[in-house]
Design an enzyme around this catalytic site. Sequence first.
Site, PDB file in Angstrom:
ATOM      1  N   ASP A   1     -57.656  -6.582 -37.133  1.00  0.00           N
ATOM      2  CA  ASP A   1     -56.894  -6.096 -35.977  1.00  0.00           C
ATOM      3  C   ASP A   1     -56.722  -7.162 -34.908  1.00  0.00           C
ATOM      4  O   ASP A   1     -56.704  -6.857 -33.719  1.00  0.00           O
ATOM      5  CB  ASP A   1     -57.566  -4.852 -35.349  1.00  0.00           C
ATOM      6  CG  ASP A   1     -57.818  -3.776 -36.383  1.00  0.00           C
ATOM      7  OD1 ASP A   1     -56.917  -3.539 -37.202  1.00  0.00           O
ATOM      8  OD2 ASP A   1     -58.921  -3.202 -36.379  1.00  0.00           O
TER       9      ASP A   1
ATOM     10  N   LYS B   1     -52.278 -10.106 -35.811  1.00  0.00           N
ATOM     11  CA  LYS B   1     -51.580 -11.122 -36.601  1.00  0.00           C
ATOM     12  C   LYS B   1     -50.084 -10.848 -36.698  1.00  0.00           C
ATOM     13  O   LYS B   1     -49.278 -11.789 -36.676  1.00  0.00           O
ATOM     14  CB  LYS B   1     -52.196 -11.149 -37.997  1.00  0.00           C
ATOM     15  CG  LYS B   1     -51.584 -12.138 -38.921  1.00  0.00           C
ATOM     16  CD  LYS B   1     -52.426 -12.269 -40.162  1.00  0.00           C
ATOM     17  CE  LYS B   1     -52.600 -10.951 -40.872  1.00  0.00           C
ATOM     18  NZ  LYS B   1     -51.328 -10.370 -41.311  1.00  0.00           N
TER      19      LYS B   1
ATOM     20  N   GLY C   1     -53.284  -2.541 -41.937  1.00  0.00           N
ATOM     21  CA  GLY C   1     -52.119  -1.990 -41.251  1.00  0.00           C
ATOM     22  C   GLY C   1     -51.587  -3.062 -40.332  1.00  0.00           C
ATOM     23  O   GLY C   1     -52.083  -3.252 -39.234  1.00  0.00           O
ATOM     24  N   HIS C   2     -50.625  -3.826 -40.837  1.00  0.00           N
ATOM     25  CA  HIS C   2     -50.093  -4.938 -40.052  1.00  0.00           C
ATOM     26  C   HIS C   2     -48.842  -4.475 -39.310  1.00  0.00           C
ATOM     27  O   HIS C   2     -47.796  -4.281 -39.913  1.00  0.00           O
ATOM     28  CB  HIS C   2     -49.766  -6.122 -40.959  1.00  0.00           C
ATOM     29  CG  HIS C   2     -50.978  -6.668 -41.645  1.00  0.00           C
ATOM     30  ND1 HIS C   2     -50.934  -7.465 -42.753  1.00  0.00           N
ATOM     31  CD2 HIS C   2     -52.289  -6.515 -41.359  1.00  0.00           C
ATOM     32  CE1 HIS C   2     -52.163  -7.782 -43.120  1.00  0.00           C
ATOM     33  NE2 HIS C   2     -53.000  -7.214 -42.293  1.00  0.00           N
TER      34      HIS C   2
ATOM     35  N   GLN D   1     -57.721  -7.569 -43.085  1.00  0.00           N
ATOM     36  CA  GLN D   1     -59.039  -7.306 -42.505  1.00  0.00           C
ATOM     37  C   GLN D   1     -59.493  -8.542 -41.719  1.00  0.00           C
ATOM     38  O   GLN D   1     -58.676  -9.291 -41.233  1.00  0.00           O
ATOM     39  CB  GLN D   1     -60.068  -6.894 -43.564  1.00  0.00           C
ATOM     40  CG  GLN D   1     -59.854  -5.506 -44.133  1.00  0.00           C
ATOM     41  CD  GLN D   1     -58.740  -5.453 -45.157  1.00  0.00           C
ATOM     42  OE1 GLN D   1     -58.728  -6.215 -46.110  1.00  0.00           O
ATOM     43  NE2 GLN D   1     -57.810  -4.557 -44.970  1.00  0.00           N
TER      44      GLN D   1
HETATM   45  P1  IMP Z   1     -62.589  -0.011 -46.311  1.00  0.00           P
HETATM   46  O1  IMP Z   1     -61.961  -1.349 -46.380  1.00  0.00           O
HETATM   47  O2  IMP Z   1     -61.598   1.114 -46.170  1.00  0.00           O
HETATM   48  O3  IMP Z   1     -63.575   0.235 -47.409  1.00  0.00           O
HETATM   49  O4  IMP Z   1     -63.436   0.060 -44.948  1.00  0.00           O
HETATM   50  C1  IMP Z   1     -64.605  -0.733 -44.759  1.00  0.00           C
HETATM   51  C2  IMP Z   1     -64.748  -1.160 -43.297  1.00  0.00           C
HETATM   52  O5  IMP Z   1     -63.711  -2.095 -42.994  1.00  0.00           O
HETATM   53  C3  IMP Z   1     -64.581  -0.037 -42.281  1.00  0.00           C
HETATM   54  O6  IMP Z   1     -65.435  -0.312 -41.175  1.00  0.00           O
HETATM   55  C4  IMP Z   1     -63.143  -0.134 -41.855  1.00  0.00           C
HETATM   56  O7  IMP Z   1     -62.936   0.396 -40.555  1.00  0.00           O
HETATM   57  C5  IMP Z   1     -62.944  -1.634 -41.889  1.00  0.00           C
HETATM   58  N1  IMP Z   1     -61.554  -2.030 -42.138  1.00  0.00           N
HETATM   59  C6  IMP Z   1     -60.888  -1.988 -43.301  1.00  0.00           C
HETATM   60  N2  IMP Z   1     -59.640  -2.462 -43.163  1.00  0.00           N
HETATM   61  C7  IMP Z   1     -59.516  -2.838 -41.892  1.00  0.00           C
HETATM   62  C8  IMP Z   1     -58.455  -3.445 -41.143  1.00  0.00           C
HETATM   63  O8  IMP Z   1     -57.366  -3.749 -41.646  1.00  0.00           O
HETATM   64  N3  IMP Z   1     -58.713  -3.695 -39.827  1.00  0.00           N
HETATM   65  C9  IMP Z   1     -59.918  -3.406 -39.251  1.00  0.00           C
HETATM   66  N4  IMP Z   1     -60.932  -2.848 -39.912  1.00  0.00           N
HETATM   67  C10 IMP Z   1     -60.735  -2.566 -41.219  1.00  0.00           C
END
Ligand code: IMP
Length: 422
Positions: free
Chosen positions: A16, A19, A43-44, A225
Amino acid sequence: MAKGKVDALLGIVFGDEGKGKVVDYFTPRYDVVARFAGGPNAGHTIIFDGKKFVLRSIPSGIFDEKIINIIGNGCVIAPDLFMAEAHELEAAGYELTERLHISKRAHLILPTHRVLDRAYEAAKGKNKVGTTGKGIGPTYSDKAARVGLRVGDILNDFDTKYQALKARHEQILRDLHYTDYDITEEEKVWLEGVDYMRKFHLTDTEVELNQALLEGKNVLAEGAQGSLLDIDHGTYPYVSSSNTTSGGVCTGLGVAPNKIDRIFGIFKAYSTRVGGGPFPVELFDSVGDTIRHIGNEYGAVTGRNRRCGWLDLVALKYAIMINGVTDLVMMKGDVLDDFNTIKVCTAYTKDGETRTSMPYDTEGWQPVYEELPGWKTPLTALRSEADFPEAFKQYIAYIEQATGTPISIVSVGPDRDATIIR
Ligand code: IMP
């Protein structure tokens, strides 16, 4: 940017980092944009020609018709969500099928992976990871367990393979006594999504990418991420399930380390985190609320409140080291405009021990802050570094000095031209 090389653009904290805002500065410089890890947990948010898009699996180069976009082997893909995302872009007039190529080696997220995600989270109770619920962990688990379904399987006896993996998941769910779910509708759309995917180039993207590099083309590896959510180097077990750091570029695309040139590390002028897990700089007071409110820190995928805090140099330095960041990109400096003083975390302390490097386990550590003067000036309208208030210049210089890494780009507002290249 060098000819025939790969540059990486990575969020280097907890994701987040914003980007999407700088993507339109970066992408036109490249011939190919490739995603190497993650899936629809991303979620970009990208604002293009006055329209807002949230890209989840599709690379950001999709808005530029000169660019080939690749979903690499390191990614996981949910056919139903992919189809919805693609339909939205098609409805807005973007042609996808020629310019979006998908690795046959990328893994498929099944509806039952998403049920398993919920079941595992429920079983963890208060220690839950706070996942996005998109089935990411269970899909990568199946990949590592060598039972996963890959994109290439769509082309070959798919139904038998699908039914076998689904049955395996249903057995696990029965064992967990997690039986109160119904995927009938979801599965229908998912199978339509599988069909829809057949019209794309499902291909050996690693060969295609290396060929492009041999021809002197430039590739941008687009991260998802953040580095502290990396399965190896993040705040395990509160992480995602892929390698989000620069090493993941090589494994997730099939390009060798010597093909990588610049590594751009994006961070915000402060810190945020979504989901569970340790976050030493988290603010529970009105300062945290102010940052959340002004910075609009609410999750793009789940709508959750993001946890907010001051900049964490311990985390930032660690991420720079792991990724080999060559250039920093600082976002959202303007969110801190109104503070009299700005704190920066320079060390962690616990039980009488103080350390400036990232501990194995960030649980229970308290931040040690240094205080810098605030700039108390709206930054958003500024378009040149020469106009920056002295205290903001000091903040930038302080971070550069502490990290030993240049901040090459500074963003001070949501507009495209509020991106200042230094
Ligand atoms: P997962 O990737 O859905 O398994 O989530 C694992 C952890 O990564 C959780 O704490 C999510 O909130 C975090 N997370 C996953 N994708 C994102 C992202 O795109 N931005 C911020 N946090 C993320």
